[in-house]
Motif scaffolding. Structure first.
Motif, PDB file in Angstrom:
ATOM      1  N   SER A 195      -1.387  -2.485  -4.151  1.00 22.73           N
ATOM      2  CA  SER A 195      -2.816  -2.631  -3.879  1.00 22.73           C
ATOM      3  C   SER A 195      -3.696  -1.933  -4.908  1.00 22.73           C
ATOM      4  CB  SER A 195      -3.126  -2.096  -2.483  1.00 22.73           C
ATOM      5  OG  SER A 195      -2.807  -0.717  -2.424  1.00 22.73           O
ATOM      6  N   SER A 196      -3.114  -1.068  -5.718  1.00 18.08           N
ATOM      7  CA  SER A 196      -3.916  -0.388  -6.742  1.00 18.08           C
ATOM      8  C   SER A 196      -3.058  -0.025  -7.932  1.00 18.08           C
ATOM      9  CB  SER A 196      -4.538   0.891  -6.161  1.00 18.08           C
ATOM     10  OG  SER A 196      -3.529   1.885  -6.026  1.00 18.08           O
ATOM     11  N   GLU A 197      -3.715   0.167  -9.046  1.00 15.90           N
ATOM     12  CA  GLU A 197      -3.059   0.623 -10.272  1.00 15.90           C
ATOM     13  C   GLU A 197      -2.343   1.951  -9.999  1.00 15.90           C
ATOM     14  OE1 GLU A 197      -2.797   0.239 -14.651  1.00 15.90           O
ATOM     15  OE2 GLU A 197      -3.280  -1.139 -13.032  1.00 15.90           O
ATOM     16  N   GLU A 198      -3.010   2.777  -9.218  1.00 18.32           N
ATOM     17  CA  GLU A 198      -2.513   4.137  -8.984  1.00 18.32           C
ATOM     18  C   GLU A 198      -1.175   4.154  -8.234  1.00 18.32           C
ATOM     19  OE1 GLU A 198      -4.936   6.488  -6.428  1.00 18.32           O
ATOM     20  OE2 GLU A 198      -4.556   8.329  -7.541  1.00 18.32           O
ATOM     21  N   CYS A 199      -1.009   3.226  -7.300  1.00 22.08           N
ATOM     22  CA  CYS A 199       0.222   3.263  -6.500  1.00 22.08           C
ATOM     23  C   CYS A 199       1.289   2.303  -7.027  1.00 22.08           C
ATOM     24  CB  CYS A 199      -0.070   3.015  -5.018  1.00 22.08           C
ATOM     25  SG  CYS A 199      -0.380   1.292  -4.600  1.00 22.08           S
ATOM     26  N   GLU A 225      -1.116 -12.358  -8.764  1.00 23.82           N
ATOM     27  CA  GLU A 225      -1.598 -11.196  -8.037  1.00 23.82           C
ATOM     28  C   GLU A 225      -0.458 -10.192  -7.850  1.00 23.82           C
ATOM     29  OE1 GLU A 225      -3.664 -10.694  -3.742  1.00 23.82           O
ATOM     30  OE2 GLU A 225      -3.680 -12.723  -4.582  1.00 23.82           O
ATOM     31  N   ASN A 234      -0.699   7.130   3.386  1.00 23.30           N
ATOM     32  CA  ASN A 234      -1.809   8.068   3.252  1.00 23.30           C
ATOM     33  C   ASN A 234      -1.378   9.421   3.831  1.00 23.30           C
ATOM     34  OD1 ASN A 234      -4.093   9.575   3.473  1.00 23.30           O
ATOM     35  ND2 ASN A 234      -5.328   7.955   4.413  1.00 23.30           N
ATOM     36  N   GLU A 281       0.834  -1.205   0.000  1.00 26.78           N
ATOM     37  CA  GLU A 281       0.000   0.000   0.000  1.00 26.78           C
ATOM     38  C   GLU A 281       0.866   1.250   0.000  1.00 26.78           C
ATOM     39  OE1 GLU A 281      -3.050  -0.100   2.966  1.00 26.78           O
ATOM     40  OE2 GLU A 281      -3.798  -2.040   2.242  1.00 26.78           O
ATOM     41  N   ARG A 340       2.388  -5.421 -15.527  1.00 30.93           N
ATOM     42  CA  ARG A 340       1.229  -5.778 -14.695  1.00 30.93           C
ATOM     43  C   ARG A 340       0.238  -6.618 -15.501  1.00 30.93           C
ATOM     44  NH1 ARG A 340       1.920  -0.266 -13.147  1.00 30.93           N
ATOM     45  NH2 ARG A 340       0.102   0.435 -14.335  1.00 30.93           N
TER      46      ARG A 340
END
Lengths: 381, 381
Positions: B286-290, B282, B115, B112, B273
């Motif tokens: 945790s996301s495409e963005e990060c 997998e 934040n 992750e 990816r």
């Protein structure tokens, strides 16, 4: 870019074999091939340093290695005696002071070697944890009596930490026999590599001291380097190509034979001094005995700024020699004759120096310089 | 030694132009030619880092540069918040702690991104002198929100110090716009050089802080590097050939165009990816963005030790990929797609991975992986 003849005390001439190694395709730095490479380099370096101790390879310049040696063995508040033999001797004390050591200086007149008896007296005056000295003081072209200095330190329970940056390979180093607690060396001198790789070896006792030493270090932590060395690795991404080049250089040295390699350095040094004297110039080193095997410092004649001479030799002859540093700026020039340098390189250098000195109003005979160099190299007079 | 295809997040593929520069004859490091070389490199690096500030070039690995950034800006006792995004985020805090900083951790789940809002709350809880974070966390293949993290630090008067070792060149860095107080980067990533050269830039405010920072440093003293830079030199003997190679690499990057160079990285990352997902695997991110633009971390299928896969790909296909580090050991494998890597290199890598996964009992279709990679690279689907 022109191909300059490097006759400075580092960086030196890089032989073709070493240049080729530098340009090799990458090698995986966590694999068996790298482990074998590292093992061969370690054995070669142990031979150059005269030690059975492991030798840590760092990706730094020589100064980084000297700093590593100091911060891995000392703690803030430790009393250390630093032999102020010149710019680099002074630098050792400066590094220790930056990290909080209490530094006392043992002053040495530029051009002279430290006197172990005088250093012993200084050591007796207090409880010193370490004696810091440069084996070959590059700034003055003077060889310090490393064996004698180590001996007086050992006898008083002080660690003898020696900057061997410009001494390695070109001059005999006998770490274990002399009782040196630490040596640090760099790649861009007689090792014939570009700058950027450095080595540190610590004695058993110094390694034990490293466990308690409280000067902070992370990148320069020798314990990390030695732990990785046991696995055939380095703690941080190594300069793989520089290590490949190191192996190539070590193979060249051992193919020539280490005693022969070092004898060539002594003969070149003798030849350089003879050329200087034939030009009527004065050496900075106060005696034949303390004159360096790898770099010769020569006093500039009256009225000649050595910086002007150095620039003229570089710009008009594509030969790089050095001027003086700090208080010796303008007053001396220095010729490096180490690594891959040959007699012909030295003669070409003296021909250029003598020609430029004449243009600067100092009369000397280039042919006499060269003849003297050749005679001295051959061992006649 | 075989020529391995380096698909690790450093060291990377070294282009022929850079290899040639590495093997050039030496260049005098106190002359005009070197000063020009350094000036061109500085301008190129400023473009990559998005800064008008001078950029110090050090002869160390990336970790040395990160340490330099920290010890030049902080003092023992300073409170710092370190974003524990993985092995390298943690290392930043460890370095600060070794030098006596009081380190608080902002924990991040591997895979992750941190934040900024949570980090801001942490920052509000105490008087922090600095926020330490890695922009591209190489150990997890996750891009941290550098702009957002810098913003929350700046708003609270804390220096934002960022490890950009694996981000430089391959990912946009906007030091001045984001308000980063410091960036540190290494040569063996998207810069396409061997390891051993590193760079550090400090903001005006961080440079003022350097005047009062009391962590000890000598070799890593940025003030020395910047003072020398003004004279077109480096304080310690530079790795001249590495700087020549840096210029060659920068010329390649700017010839391609920096936006185009970075777009290629994003497309390669998307392709990597897509190949992983086509294999039914997998992603750790945790996301495409990060997900990182330069390295992709993929979870090893159930029952497959990623170390075994990595070794098989290296030994049987001469392609080097990475396993997981520390707590992720055995659980993930990582593919670096940065610098000179092309789509064809990535496809060759996936063909090998898929073939070896099948031998290890995990069924996937190499052709499907490659087709997916090609589609994603082209931007379709």
């Amino acid at each position: 870019l022109r191909d300059l003849l490097m006759m400075v005390p580092g960086p030196t001439i890089i032989p073709p074999e070493v240049r080729e190694a530098l340009a090799q395709p990458s090698l995986y730095h966590r694999g068996e091939a790298f482990a074998e490479l590292l093992a061969e380099c370690t054995r070669g370096l142990q031979g150059l340093l005269g030690t059975q101790q492991p030798v840590a390879i760092l990706a730094t310049s020589g100064t980084g290695a000297v700093e590593a040696m100091i911060v891995n063995t000392l703690s803030p508040g430790d009393r250390v005696l630093a032999v102020a033999s010149g710019k680099f001797g002074r630098r050792m004390g400066e590094i220790a002071a930056v990290y909080g050591a209490a530094v006392t200086w043992s002053e040495v007149v530029p051009g002279e070697a430290a006197n172990p008896v005088a250093v012993a007296e200084k050591l007796d005056a207090d409880q010193y944890r370490a004696l810091l000295f440069v084996y070959n003081e590059t700034s003055t072209g003077v060889k310090q009596p490393a064996a004698g200095l180590a001996q007086v330190a050992v006898a008083r329970g002080a660690m003898a930490l020696s900057d061997c940056v410009s001494a390695i390979a070109g001059m005999p180093v006998a770490m274990d026999t002399w009782g040196l607690a630490g040596v640090a060396a760099g790649s861009q001198k007689a090792l014939m590599l570009p700058p950027g790789l450095a080595v540190v070896a610590l004695s058993e006792a110094a390694l034990r001291a490293a466990g308690n030493a409280r000067m902070p270090r992370f990148y320069l932590d020798i314990r990390k380097a030695l732990a990785s060395l046991g696995k055939g690795q380095t703690p941080f991404t190594p300069n793989v190509n520089a290590v490949l080049a190191l192996r190539a250089a070590l193979r060249l040295i051992y193919a020539e034979g280490l005693p022969e390699f070092q004898l060539r350095h002594r003969r070149l040094a003798r030849a350089c001094r003879a050329a200087a004297l034939a030009a009527g110039l004065e050496l900075l080193a106060s005696s034949e005995e303390c004159a360096s095997d790898v770099v010769t410092a020569i006093r500039s004649p009256l009225g000649v700024d050595s910086g002007v001479l150095v620039r003229a030799v570089r710009e008009r002859h594509s030969i790089v020699i050095s001027g003086g540093q700090d208080s010796l700026k303008g007053a001396i020039f220095r010729i490096g004759h180490l690594g891959a340098a040959q007699l012909s390189d030295l003669c070409r250098t003296w021909e250029a120096i003598a020609a430029e000195l004449r243009l600067l109003g100092y009369h000397c005979d280039p042919q006499a310089c060269i003849a003297a160099a050749e005679r001295a190299y051959a061992g006649k007079g």
